[in-house]
Write a protein that holds these residues in place. Structure first.
Motif, mmCIF file in Angstrom:
data_model
loop_
_atom_site.group_PDB
_atom_site.id
_atom_site.type_symbol
_atom_site.label_atom_id
_atom_site.label_comp_id
_atom_site.label_asym_id
_atom_site.label_seq_id
_atom_site.Cartn_x
_atom_site.Cartn_y
_atom_site.Cartn_z
ATOM 1 N N ALA A 37 0.833 -1.208 0.000
ATOM 2 C CA ALA A 37 0.000 0.000 0.000
ATOM 3 C C ALA A 37 0.865 1.256 0.000
ATOM 4 O O ALA A 37 0.593 2.208 -0.746
ATOM 5 C CB ALA A 37 -0.944 -0.014 1.202
ATOM 6 N N ALA A 38 1.911 1.263 0.813
ATOM 7 C CA ALA A 38 2.814 2.421 0.846
ATOM 8 C C ALA A 38 3.494 2.604 -0.507
ATOM 9 O O ALA A 38 3.680 3.735 -0.970
ATOM 10 C CB ALA A 38 3.860 2.236 1.946
ATOM 11 N N SER A 39 3.840 1.508 -1.149
ATOM 12 C CA SER A 39 4.473 1.589 -2.467
ATOM 13 C C SER A 39 3.496 2.118 -3.510
ATOM 14 O O SER A 39 3.866 2.934 -4.363
ATOM 15 C CB SER A 39 5.017 0.222 -2.884
ATOM 16 N N PHE A 40 2.249 1.662 -3.458
ATOM 17 C CA PHE A 40 1.239 2.200 -4.369
ATOM 18 C C PHE A 40 1.084 3.704 -4.166
ATOM 19 O O PHE A 40 1.042 4.461 -5.139
ATOM 20 C CB PHE A 40 -0.116 1.500 -4.167
ATOM 21 N N LEU A 41 1.019 4.145 -2.920
ATOM 22 C CA LEU A 41 0.857 5.573 -2.644
ATOM 23 C C LEU A 41 2.049 6.384 -3.133
ATOM 24 O O LEU A 41 1.889 7.432 -3.764
ATOM 25 C CB LEU A 41 0.644 5.800 -1.144
ATOM 26 N N ARG A 42 3.253 5.916 -2.821
ATOM 27 C CA ARG A 42 4.459 6.664 -3.205
ATOM 28 C C ARG A 42 4.597 6.760 -4.717
ATOM 29 O O ARG A 42 4.845 7.828 -5.272
ATOM 30 C CB ARG A 42 5.703 6.008 -2.580
ATOM 31 N N LEU A 43 4.436 5.634 -5.389
ATOM 32 C CA LEU A 43 4.600 5.654 -6.845
ATOM 33 C C LEU A 43 3.454 6.379 -7.537
ATOM 34 O O LEU A 43 3.658 7.015 -8.567
ATOM 35 C CB LEU A 43 4.776 4.239 -7.376
ATOM 36 N N ASP A 44 2.269 6.328 -6.962
ATOM 37 C CA ASP A 44 1.160 7.108 -7.508
ATOM 38 C C ASP A 44 1.482 8.597 -7.445
ATOM 39 O O ASP A 44 1.210 9.334 -8.385
ATOM 40 C CB ASP A 44 -0.130 6.810 -6.752
ATOM 41 N N SER A 45 2.122 9.025 -6.352
ATOM 42 C CA SER A 45 2.470 10.444 -6.221
ATOM 43 C C SER A 45 3.561 10.854 -7.215
ATOM 44 O O SER A 45 3.617 12.002 -7.628
ATOM 45 C CB SER A 45 2.905 10.764 -4.796
ATOM 46 N N LEU A 46 4.412 9.908 -7.601
ATOM 47 C CA LEU A 46 5.477 10.212 -8.558
ATOM 48 C C LEU A 46 5.016 10.103 -10.010
ATOM 49 O O LEU A 46 5.469 10.858 -10.875
ATOM 50 C CB LEU A 46 6.662 9.267 -8.349
ATOM 51 N N ILE A 47 4.142 9.147 -10.286
ATOM 52 C CA ILE A 47 3.779 8.823 -11.669
ATOM 53 C C ILE A 47 2.380 9.299 -12.034
ATOM 54 O O ILE A 47 2.138 9.724 -13.147
ATOM 55 C CB ILE A 47 3.913 7.296 -11.901
ATOM 56 N N PRO A 49 -0.590 7.498 -12.446
ATOM 57 C CA PRO A 49 -1.154 6.745 -13.564
ATOM 58 C C PRO A 49 -2.669 6.912 -13.661
ATOM 59 O O PRO A 49 -3.340 7.157 -12.663
ATOM 60 C CB PRO A 49 -0.797 5.292 -13.228
ATOM 61 N N VAL A 50 -3.192 6.775 -14.873
ATOM 62 C CA VAL A 50 -4.625 6.915 -15.087
ATOM 63 C C VAL A 50 -5.377 5.739 -14.475
ATOM 64 O O VAL A 50 -6.340 5.916 -13.750
ATOM 65 C CB VAL A 50 -4.934 7.039 -16.596
ATOM 66 N N LYS A 51 -4.923 4.524 -14.749
ATOM 67 C CA LYS A 51 -5.551 3.315 -14.209
ATOM 68 C C LYS A 51 -4.468 2.446 -13.579
ATOM 69 O O LYS A 51 -3.956 1.524 -14.210
ATOM 70 C CB LYS A 51 -6.278 2.541 -15.303
ATOM 71 N N PRO A 52 -4.109 2.726 -12.335
ATOM 72 C CA PRO A 52 -3.000 1.995 -11.711
ATOM 73 C C PRO A 52 -3.224 0.491 -11.615
ATOM 74 O O PRO A 52 -2.280 -0.279 -11.677
ATOM 75 C CB PRO A 52 -2.885 2.622 -10.323
ATOM 76 N N GLU A 53 -4.481 0.075 -11.509
ATOM 77 C CA GLU A 53 -4.763 -1.348 -11.353
ATOM 78 C C GLU A 53 -4.485 -2.160 -12.613
ATOM 79 O O GLU A 53 -4.294 -3.374 -12.540
ATOM 80 C CB GLU A 53 -6.210 -1.571 -10.897
ATOM 81 N N ASP A 55 -2.107 -1.025 -15.152
ATOM 82 C CA ASP A 55 -0.828 -0.647 -15.753
ATOM 83 C C ASP A 55 0.251 -1.597 -15.241
ATOM 84 O O ASP A 55 0.726 -1.480 -14.113
ATOM 85 C CB ASP A 55 -0.493 0.800 -15.395
ATOM 86 N N LEU A 56 0.633 -2.541 -16.069
ATOM 87 C CA LEU A 56 1.562 -3.586 -15.646
ATOM 88 C C LEU A 56 2.942 -3.050 -15.282
ATOM 89 O O LEU A 56 3.579 -3.558 -14.365
ATOM 90 C CB LEU A 56 1.673 -4.670 -16.722
ATOM 91 N N GLU A 60 4.696 -3.371 -11.705
ATOM 92 C CA GLU A 60 6.065 -3.897 -11.611
ATOM 93 C C GLU A 60 6.916 -2.987 -10.722
ATOM 94 O O GLU A 60 7.672 -3.458 -9.873
ATOM 95 C CB GLU A 60 6.680 -3.977 -13.011
ATOM 96 N N LEU A 61 6.801 -1.687 -10.907
ATOM 97 C CA LEU A 61 7.540 -0.737 -10.064
ATOM 98 C C LEU A 61 7.080 -0.811 -8.606
ATOM 99 O O LEU A 61 7.903 -0.725 -7.697
ATOM 100 C CB LEU A 61 7.382 0.688 -10.600
ATOM 101 N N VAL A 62 5.790 -0.992 -8.388
ATOM 102 C CA VAL A 62 5.276 -1.160 -7.019
ATOM 103 C C VAL A 62 5.904 -2.396 -6.382
ATOM 104 O O VAL A 62 6.360 -2.357 -5.240
ATOM 105 C CB VAL A 62 3.738 -1.255 -7.013
ATOM 106 N N PHE A 63 5.958 -3.492 -7.133
ATOM 107 C CA PHE A 63 6.556 -4.723 -6.608
ATOM 108 C C PHE A 63 8.041 -4.524 -6.315
ATOM 109 O O PHE A 63 8.543 -4.989 -5.297
ATOM 110 C CB PHE A 63 6.371 -5.880 -7.585
#
Length: 101
Positions: A37-47, A49-53, A55-56, A60-63
């Motif tokens: 969840a923290a990774s999703f939040l951090r990368l969402d703030s940087l990137i 994305p329109v549809k994060p769920e 976008d492979l 991958e970056l979240v993982f």
């Protein structure tokens, strides 16, 4: 992205992440969900994305960020993945035309 949305995405991707990391059992599920969840939040703030769920590359970056966090190496993630983060953020960047009449 809200905390609730990040937790939902983390829960949806928990089993895939555990499989990738070769983590078996459920004893670490709560901690792994928080890391994801923290990774999703951090990368969402940087990137942003329109549809994060779906976008492979984003997932991958979240993982990868989650892997770094799990292995206590988070301070190296953004430096090591800067080109990938930049490429993804440019993919979603809005282009403004200042030459409009």
């Amino acid at each position: 992205m809200t905390n609730e949305q990040a937790l939902e995405l983390a829960n949806l991707n928990l089993e895939k992440f555990k499989k990738r990391m070769k983590i078996f059992g459920t004893s670490e599920d709560e901690s792994l969900t928080e890391i994801l969840a923290a990774s999703f939040l951090r990368l969402d703030s940087l990137i942003n994305p329109v549809k994060p769920e779906s976008d492979l590359i984003f997932i991958e970056l979240v993982f990868e960020r989650s892997r770094y966090s799990y292995n206590d190496s988070l301070e190296f993630f953004e430096t090591n993945f800067q080109p990938d983060i930049l490429a993804q953020s440019l993919k979603y960047a809005e282009v403004f035309n200042d030459d409009t009449p």
